[in-house]
Design a protein around this motif. Structure first.
Motif, PDB file in Angstrom:
ATOM      1  N   VAL A 216      -4.553  15.874  -8.419  1.00  0.00           N
ATOM      2  CA  VAL A 216      -4.101  16.993  -9.244  1.00  0.00           C
ATOM      3  C   VAL A 216      -2.610  17.228  -9.062  1.00  0.00           C
ATOM      4  O   VAL A 216      -1.857  17.414 -10.024  1.00  0.00           O
ATOM      5  N   ASN A 217      -2.159  17.207  -7.813  1.00  0.00           N
ATOM      6  CA  ASN A 217      -0.743  17.419  -7.532  1.00  0.00           C
ATOM      7  C   ASN A 217       0.115  16.293  -8.091  1.00  0.00           C
ATOM      8  O   ASN A 217       1.197  16.534  -8.657  1.00  0.00           O
ATOM      9  N   THR A 218      -0.375  15.062  -7.951  1.00  0.00           N
ATOM     10  CA  THR A 218       0.372  13.911  -8.437  1.00  0.00           C
ATOM     11  C   THR A 218       0.539  13.954  -9.948  1.00  0.00           C
ATOM     12  O   THR A 218       1.616  13.642 -10.486  1.00  0.00           O
ATOM     13  N   MET A 219      -0.507  14.377 -10.645  1.00  0.00           N
ATOM     14  CA  MET A 219      -0.428  14.490 -12.099  1.00  0.00           C
ATOM     15  C   MET A 219       0.597  15.546 -12.510  1.00  0.00           C
ATOM     16  O   MET A 219       1.331  15.375 -13.484  1.00  0.00           O
ATOM     17  N   GLY A 222       4.118  14.131 -11.853  1.00  0.00           N
ATOM     18  CA  GLY A 222       4.385  12.814 -12.427  1.00  0.00           C
ATOM     19  C   GLY A 222       4.913  12.856 -13.844  1.00  0.00           C
ATOM     20  O   GLY A 222       5.289  11.819 -14.393  1.00  0.00           O
ATOM     21  N   ARG A 223       4.944  14.041 -14.436  1.00  0.00           N
ATOM     22  CA  ARG A 223       5.427  14.181 -15.807  1.00  0.00           C
ATOM     23  C   ARG A 223       6.439  15.316 -15.866  1.00  0.00           C
ATOM     24  O   ARG A 223       6.300  16.318 -15.165  1.00  0.00           O
ATOM     25  N   PRO A 224       7.434  15.209 -16.749  1.00  0.00           N
ATOM     26  CA  PRO A 224       8.406  16.305 -16.884  1.00  0.00           C
ATOM     27  C   PRO A 224       7.745  17.548 -17.470  1.00  0.00           C
ATOM     28  O   PRO A 224       6.711  17.464 -18.151  1.00  0.00           O
ATOM     29  N   HIS A 225       8.337  18.700 -17.218  1.00  0.00           N
ATOM     30  CA  HIS A 225       7.775  19.975 -17.674  1.00  0.00           C
ATOM     31  C   HIS A 225       7.583  19.991 -19.186  1.00  0.00           C
ATOM     32  O   HIS A 225       6.584  20.524 -19.698  1.00  0.00           O
ATOM     33  N   VAL A 226       8.500  19.389 -19.920  1.00  0.00           N
ATOM     34  CA  VAL A 226       8.417  19.397 -21.376  1.00  0.00           C
ATOM     35  C   VAL A 226       7.180  18.638 -21.865  1.00  0.00           C
ATOM     36  O   VAL A 226       6.649  18.926 -22.938  1.00  0.00           O
ATOM     37  N   TRP A 227       6.692  17.671 -21.078  1.00  0.00           N
ATOM     38  CA  TRP A 227       5.503  16.913 -21.479  1.00  0.00           C
ATOM     39  C   TRP A 227       4.301  17.843 -21.609  1.00  0.00           C
ATOM     40  O   TRP A 227       3.518  17.730 -22.553  1.00  0.00           O
ATOM     41  N   PHE A 228       4.142  18.743 -20.647  1.00  0.00           N
ATOM     42  CA  PHE A 228       3.005  19.667 -20.674  1.00  0.00           C
ATOM     43  C   PHE A 228       3.091  20.584 -21.892  1.00  0.00           C
ATOM     44  O   PHE A 228       2.079  20.870 -22.541  1.00  0.00           O
ATOM     45  N   CYS A 298     -12.639  28.923 -20.345  1.00  0.00           N
ATOM     46  CA  CYS A 298     -11.823  29.839 -21.140  1.00  0.00           C
ATOM     47  C   CYS A 298     -10.377  29.359 -21.150  1.00  0.00           C
ATOM     48  O   CYS A 298      -9.989  28.507 -20.347  1.00  0.00           O
ATOM     49  N   ASP A 299      -9.598  29.906 -22.061  1.00  0.00           N
ATOM     50  CA  ASP A 299      -8.204  29.491 -22.229  1.00  0.00           C
ATOM     51  C   ASP A 299      -7.266  30.321 -21.361  1.00  0.00           C
ATOM     52  O   ASP A 299      -7.530  31.492 -21.071  1.00  0.00           O
ATOM     53  N   MET A 300      -6.161  29.711 -20.976  1.00  0.00           N
ATOM     54  CA  MET A 300      -5.083  30.404 -20.272  1.00  0.00           C
ATOM     55  C   MET A 300      -3.896  30.578 -21.208  1.00  0.00           C
ATOM     56  O   MET A 300      -3.648  29.703 -22.050  1.00  0.00           O
ATOM     57  N   SER A 301      -3.164  31.652 -21.039  1.00  0.00           N
ATOM     58  CA  SER A 301      -1.959  31.817 -21.840  1.00  0.00           C
ATOM     59  C   SER A 301      -0.981  30.700 -21.496  1.00  0.00           C
ATOM     60  O   SER A 301      -0.877  30.283 -20.334  1.00  0.00           O
ATOM     61  N   ALA A 302      -0.277  30.207 -22.500  1.00  0.00           N
ATOM     62  CA  ALA A 302       0.632  29.079 -22.291  1.00  0.00           C
ATOM     63  C   ALA A 302       1.711  29.410 -21.286  1.00  0.00           C
ATOM     64  O   ALA A 302       2.072  28.580 -20.439  1.00  0.00           O
ATOM     65  N   GLU A 303       2.262  30.640 -21.349  1.00  0.00           N
ATOM     66  CA  GLU A 303       3.348  30.998 -20.451  1.00  0.00           C
ATOM     67  C   GLU A 303       2.899  31.013 -18.995  1.00  0.00           C
ATOM     68  O   GLU A 303       3.637  30.591 -18.103  1.00  0.00           O
ATOM     69  N   PHE A 304       1.657  31.464 -18.730  1.00  0.00           N
ATOM     70  CA  PHE A 304       1.155  31.460 -17.362  1.00  0.00           C
ATOM     71  C   PHE A 304       0.960  30.026 -16.870  1.00  0.00           C
ATOM     72  O   PHE A 304       1.375  29.676 -15.760  1.00  0.00           O
ATOM     73  N   TYR A 305       0.336  29.202 -17.695  1.00  0.00           N
ATOM     74  CA  TYR A 305       0.066  27.824 -17.287  1.00  0.00           C
ATOM     75  C   TYR A 305       1.365  27.053 -17.026  1.00  0.00           C
ATOM     76  O   TYR A 305       1.518  26.406 -15.984  1.00  0.00           O
ATOM     77  N   LEU A 306       2.301  27.134 -17.957  1.00  0.00           N
ATOM     78  CA  LEU A 306       3.541  26.372 -17.822  1.00  0.00           C
ATOM     79  C   LEU A 306       4.374  26.862 -16.639  1.00  0.00           C
ATOM     80  O   LEU A 306       4.986  26.062 -15.919  1.00  0.00           O
ATOM     81  N   GLN A 307       4.400  28.188 -16.419  1.00  0.00           N
ATOM     82  CA  GLN A 307       5.154  28.714 -15.295  1.00  0.00           C
ATOM     83  C   GLN A 307       4.515  28.285 -13.973  1.00  0.00           C
ATOM     84  O   GLN A 307       5.224  27.967 -13.006  1.00  0.00           O
ATOM     85  N   THR A 308       3.186  28.240 -13.926  1.00  0.00           N
ATOM     86  CA  THR A 308       2.505  27.811 -12.705  1.00  0.00           C
ATOM     87  C   THR A 308       2.796  26.351 -12.401  1.00  0.00           C
ATOM     88  O   THR A 308       3.068  25.983 -11.250  1.00  0.00           O
ATOM     89  N   VAL A 309       2.730  25.497 -13.421  1.00  0.00           N
ATOM     90  CA  VAL A 309       3.050  24.083 -13.230  1.00  0.00           C
ATOM     91  C   VAL A 309       4.464  23.931 -12.689  1.00  0.00           C
ATOM     92  O   VAL A 309       4.713  23.180 -11.733  1.00  0.00           O
ATOM     93  N   ASP A 310       5.397  24.649 -13.269  1.00  0.00           N
ATOM     94  CA  ASP A 310       6.800  24.551 -12.892  1.00  0.00           C
ATOM     95  C   ASP A 310       7.056  25.099 -11.491  1.00  0.00           C
ATOM     96  O   ASP A 310       7.603  24.408 -10.619  1.00  0.00           O
ATOM     97  N   VAL A 311       6.634  26.339 -11.265  1.00  0.00           N
ATOM     98  CA  VAL A 311       6.988  27.046 -10.026  1.00  0.00           C
ATOM     99  C   VAL A 311       6.182  26.566  -8.830  1.00  0.00           C
ATOM    100  O   VAL A 311       6.720  26.375  -7.735  1.00  0.00           O
ATOM    101  N   VAL A 312       4.882  26.350  -9.027  1.00  0.00           N
ATOM    102  CA  VAL A 312       4.001  26.033  -7.904  1.00  0.00           C
ATOM    103  C   VAL A 312       3.941  24.542  -7.617  1.00  0.00           C
ATOM    104  O   VAL A 312       4.085  24.116  -6.461  1.00  0.00           O
ATOM    105  N   PHE A 313       3.766  23.732  -8.658  1.00  0.00           N
ATOM    106  CA  PHE A 313       3.498  22.311  -8.439  1.00  0.00           C
ATOM    107  C   PHE A 313       4.723  21.407  -8.541  1.00  0.00           C
ATOM    108  O   PHE A 313       4.746  20.338  -7.938  1.00  0.00           O
TER     109      PHE A 313
END
Length: 418
Positions: A216-219, A222-228, A298-313
């Motif tokens: 999960v962490n590697t994925m 392994g891709r730039p933020h814009v990809w997500f 269920c769905d997550m808001s895009a801003e929460f998901y993208l910020q989590t990917v960026d800040v946490v992972f």
């Protein structure tokens, strides 16, 4: 187009599930000749497996009606005590609890599943605690005029819920919310907030994903933020209340999790087929119950998901001391009197060993006597908070930790959150 394509596929599968269920019942009915042939039961079982796998699923209920303590059964009271656009606060209690029973806030993950995934966690902790749990909303059901929801909002919700519960509460974060829960504790500690938690238990959380990175962490890195943003974010279609909202769909998260352990999921369904053929209803029902919950997404808001990917992972902001909340840096050294218990599973393939334990190193001003680490042997990610090992080996440690730090400081109770 992604969401619309999924909706088209879902409607076709729903129809297929209904027809498969009808045919399965016919082939199992002794009034019909095929049911009396050897292949009839096998065909019926195969159709039932398909019907169950393709059936539509909504939000499950917690369904915790009673708690048995010793030989006495107590009715469980479930109430929603705070209602907010992106998540409610639920309260569970029963008459067998003493008036001074600890109050525990369980912060459920916002990771594609409903809070009911923690049903077993709530049920076990309810034996000794008044339990509160965050019941996050499905983003596709939240109208656009309710605004956005990101990681900063998540932290604000946690603080607000703790304020509602009042001083002297304890907090448990399962998986993903370990990061915002730890940040919220530091934010509250900095200002000596009267409702900061007495204890914080973090289980399988990605505090520092640089430690023993998993697939999960590697994925994620392994891709730039814009990809997500371009590949996994979709727009909610018009047939939902949240039409037009950008979300990370739950069906993508489910597909990701299923693909990680595809072999074991295939074997589980093969086992379900064998249970049905053999007439083992208990075994079949157990497998069905697990997947009824697992497939309810269920769905997550895009801003929460993208910020989590960026800040946490990707940026590892919290362990690097670069985490920002509402424009203000979060300093984990501000945690000085919230006892921290970190729990990891030896076989966790989501959060590797050391990722949650890192919190103990990142809180230098917290006395060692207020820190503890537990490595649950032979336990995977799901087993940390559900199942027999959770009930018999992990939950007792949490009980002991809460009891050892169950002081009630003289902190002024704040007004309830609306």
């Amino acid at each position: 187009m992604l969401y619309k394509t999924y909706e088209l596929q879902r409607s076709l599968l729903n129809a297929g599930s209904a027809w498969a269920s009808i045919l399965a019942d016919m082939l199992a009915d002794r009034r019909y000749p095929p049911a009396n042939l050897g292949w009839g039961q096998m065909a019926s079982s195969a159709l039932e497996v398909f019907a169950h796998a393709a059936a539509p699923r909504g939000k499950p209920a917690f369904g915790i009606h009673t708690i048995t303590l010793g030989e006495t059964e107590h009715a469980v009271e479930e109430t929603t005590v705070v209602t907010r656009p992106f998540g409610d606060l639920k309260r569970f209690s029963h008459s067998g609890l003493p008036d001074d029973a600890p109050r525990l806030l369980i912060v459920a993950p916002m990771s594609g599943h409903y809070a009911t995934l923690l049903r077993g966690t709530v049920e076990r902790m309810l034996e000794t605690n008044v339990v509160y749990i965050t019941d996050w909303a499905d983003a596709k059901l939240v109208p656009l005029d309710k605004g956005t929801f990101d990681l900063d909002d998540y932290i604000d919700y946690i603080v607000g819920f703790l304020e509602h519960i009042g001083p002297g509460a304890h907090m448990m974060a399962v998986c993903q919310p370990s990061v915002p829960a730890l940040a919220a504790t530091a934010i509250m500690g900095k200002v000596d907030h009267p409702c900061r938690p007495l204890t914080l238990t973090m289980m399988g959380g990605p505090i520092d994903t640089r430690e023993a990175p998993t697939q999960v962490n590697t994925m994620a890195v392994g891709r730039p933020h814009v990809w997500f943003d371009h590949n996994v974010i979709a727009t909610v279609p018009i047939n939902y209340p949240g039409a037009g909202r950008k979300v990370y769909p739950g069906f993508i998260q489910l597909a990701s999790f299923m693909s990680m352990n595809l072999g074991s999921h295939m074997m589980s369904h093969w086992g379900l087929f064998k249970h049905l053929v053999e007439g083992d209803e208990d075994g079949a029902d157990a497998t069905k119950a697990f997947y009824d919950e697992y497939r309810a997404v269920c769905d997550m808001s895009a801003e929460f998901y993208l910020q989590t990917v960026d800040v946490v992972f990707q940026r590892h902001a919290l362990p690097k001391g670069e985490f920002i909340h509402r424009g203000t840096p979060v300093d984990l050294s501000d945690i000085t009197d919230t006892a921290i218990l970190t729990i990891e599973g030896e076989r966790d393939d989501i959060s590797g060993i050391g990722q949650t334990r890192a919190a103990l190193k990142l809180t230098p001003n917290l006395p060692d006597a207020m820190k503890r680490y537990l490595l649950a042997e032979e336990v995977g990610h799901y087993g940390i908070f559900n199942g027999s090992r959770w009930r018999s080996r992990i939950a007792p440690v949490v009980d002991e930790w809460i009891a050892a730090h169950a002081r009630v400081p003289a902190r002024k109770r704040l007004a309830a959150v609306n």
